[in-house]
Motif scaffolding. Structure first.
Motif, short mmCIF file in Angstrom:
data_model
loop_
_atom_site.label_atom_id
_atom_site.label_comp_id
_atom_site.label_asym_id
_atom_site.label_seq_id
_atom_site.Cartn_x
_atom_site.Cartn_y
_atom_site.Cartn_z
N TRP A 73 -70.06 -69.83 5.08
CA TRP A 73 -68.99 -70.13 4.61
C TRP A 73 -69.13 -69.84 3.05
O TRP A 73 -67.89 -69.24 2.68
N ALA A 92 -63.52 -67.01 5.67
CA ALA A 92 -63.00 -68.09 6.60
C ALA A 92 -61.92 -67.31 7.55
O ALA A 92 -62.13 -67.62 8.97
N VAL A 93 -60.90 -66.65 7.21
CA VAL A 93 -60.12 -66.24 8.08
C VAL A 93 -60.74 -65.07 9.02
O VAL A 93 -60.55 -64.96 10.23
N ARG A 143 -61.91 -68.54 -4.76
CA ARG A 143 -60.89 -69.05 -3.61
C ARG A 143 -60.31 -67.93 -2.57
O ARG A 143 -60.16 -68.36 -1.48
N THR A 144 -60.07 -66.79 -3.17
CA THR A 144 -59.69 -65.62 -2.24
C THR A 144 -60.59 -65.33 -1.14
O THR A 144 -60.25 -65.23 -0.16
N LEU A 203 -61.67 -68.16 1.13
CA LEU A 203 -60.26 -68.22 2.33
C LEU A 203 -60.45 -66.69 3.00
O LEU A 203 -60.24 -66.90 4.46
#
Length: 341
Positions: free
Chosen positions: A55, A281-282, A274-275, A278
């Protein structure tokens, strides 16, 4: 001819200790620890750690490459096929894994063959970046010594795997090996040994001519990668963490490129992290989950997405990180400008 272009102005991105950590030093310490402490409990701990780090390290490093490719209209126009057409082609390979049990092994096997080449190429590129940052110009044959030594290590490993008659497994997908003749295995090992000797000879000649050794930071990435492929397989606990070490090698450099464009600030760094958290994760959690909701087995959906994204990543990295392109190499030199935002 090797030239020493003056004393190194700034050989490190972040400083000797931090660069050593990311470029491979952390993985070497981990390898020693795993050899000393290898046990079933250690293997179980390593597996749990690798799943958690997916992650925060592995998945974001894929997202960071996509961010580099699509971060501006100019970059998309500079690579129209890579940005607009190639995703469809690699998505098609993922669809084969998902929908065609007869041919699912083909994209998975392609991933297994391409991955070690990709790892080697990245380590080579980082070694060459550090050479440039140290003010060193390697000759054609010296560069070839690095390339042959690095790539021969993964070819020797691949020959051993592909000479096996046992079906290889990747999750729920099995695939046959290439059936490499067994006599080629010692040949590949001998080639690797010869390339290693040539590389050492090149380093000795460089030292004699310039009256100093090549900086250790130039040698660390390529040496680390070779150790991953030669000693790493002897410790299953360590081996399952190698993709994470590879990702850790990459993320600081792509962060550096982004900060060169945005200006260094806590806000810009947080937004970048953060970008890509995420985004990863997507890609690796969201997409397989969505496919599973459509009625496909989740484990097969995960393999299909993993294979397609990895193959696309291998291809894209070879396009956007060409060091002979000044738009790529120039931002990797010098220091970061600290801009408060």
């Amino acid at each position: 001819m090797v030239q020493w272009l003056g004393m190194p102005v700034q050989p490190y991105f972040f400083g000797p200790c931090r660069d050593a950590f990311f470029a491979g030093g952390f993985s070497l310490l981990a390898l020693v620890a795993f050899f000393l402490l290898d046990s079933p409990d250690t293997a179980a701990w390593s597996l749990r750690a690798s799943l958690l780090l997916l992650w925060f390290v592995n998945w974001p490093h894929f997202s960071a490459t996509l961010q580099r490719l699509y971060h501006s209209k100019e970059n998309i126009l500079a690579h129209p096929f890579s940005a607009l057409v190639s995703p469809l082609l690699f998505a098609g390979l993922g669809a084969i894994v998902l929908c065609s049990p007869l041919y699912a092994s083909v994209p998975v096997h392609l991933y297994a063959l391409w991955a070690p080449f990709h790892f080697s190429s990245q380590s080579l590129g980082i070694s060459f970046i550090y050479a440039r940052r140290s003010g060193i110009e390697l000759s054609l044959w010296q560069r070839r010594a690095f390339v042959w030594f690095c790539h021969s290590s993964f070819l020797a490993m691949t020959a051993q795997v592909e000479s096996s008659t046992t079906l290889q497994r990747f999750g729920v997908v099995s695939y046959p090996t290439l059936g490499v003749p067994t006599f080629l295995v010692p040949v590949a090992l001998a080639v690797f040994g010869g390339c290693f000797i040539f590389w050492l000879w090149t380093l000795i000649q460089w030292k004699r001519k310039n009256e100093r050794a090549l900086p250790w930071i130039v040698l660390l990435p390529i040496s680390t990668q070779v150790i991953w492929f030669t000693l790493g397989p002897f410790s299953s606990s360590f081996n399952q963490l190698v993709p994470m070490f590879h990702s850790l090698q990459y993320l600081p450099i792509v962060w550096w490129m982004s900060m060169k464009e945005e200006g260094v600030s806590l806000r810009a760094s947080f937004q970048w992290a953060r970008t890509n958290f995420l985004g990863g994760a997507v890609l690796f959690w969201g997409l397989p989950s969505a496919i599973a909701l459509a009625g496909f087995p989740l484990d097969l959906a995960q393999i299909a997405v993993f294979t397609a994204i990895n193959l696309h990543h291998f291809y894209i990295d070879g396009i956007i990180w060409k060091l002979r392109n000044p738009r790529v190499s120039s931002p990797l030199m010098g220091t970061l400008a600290h801009v408060a935002r």
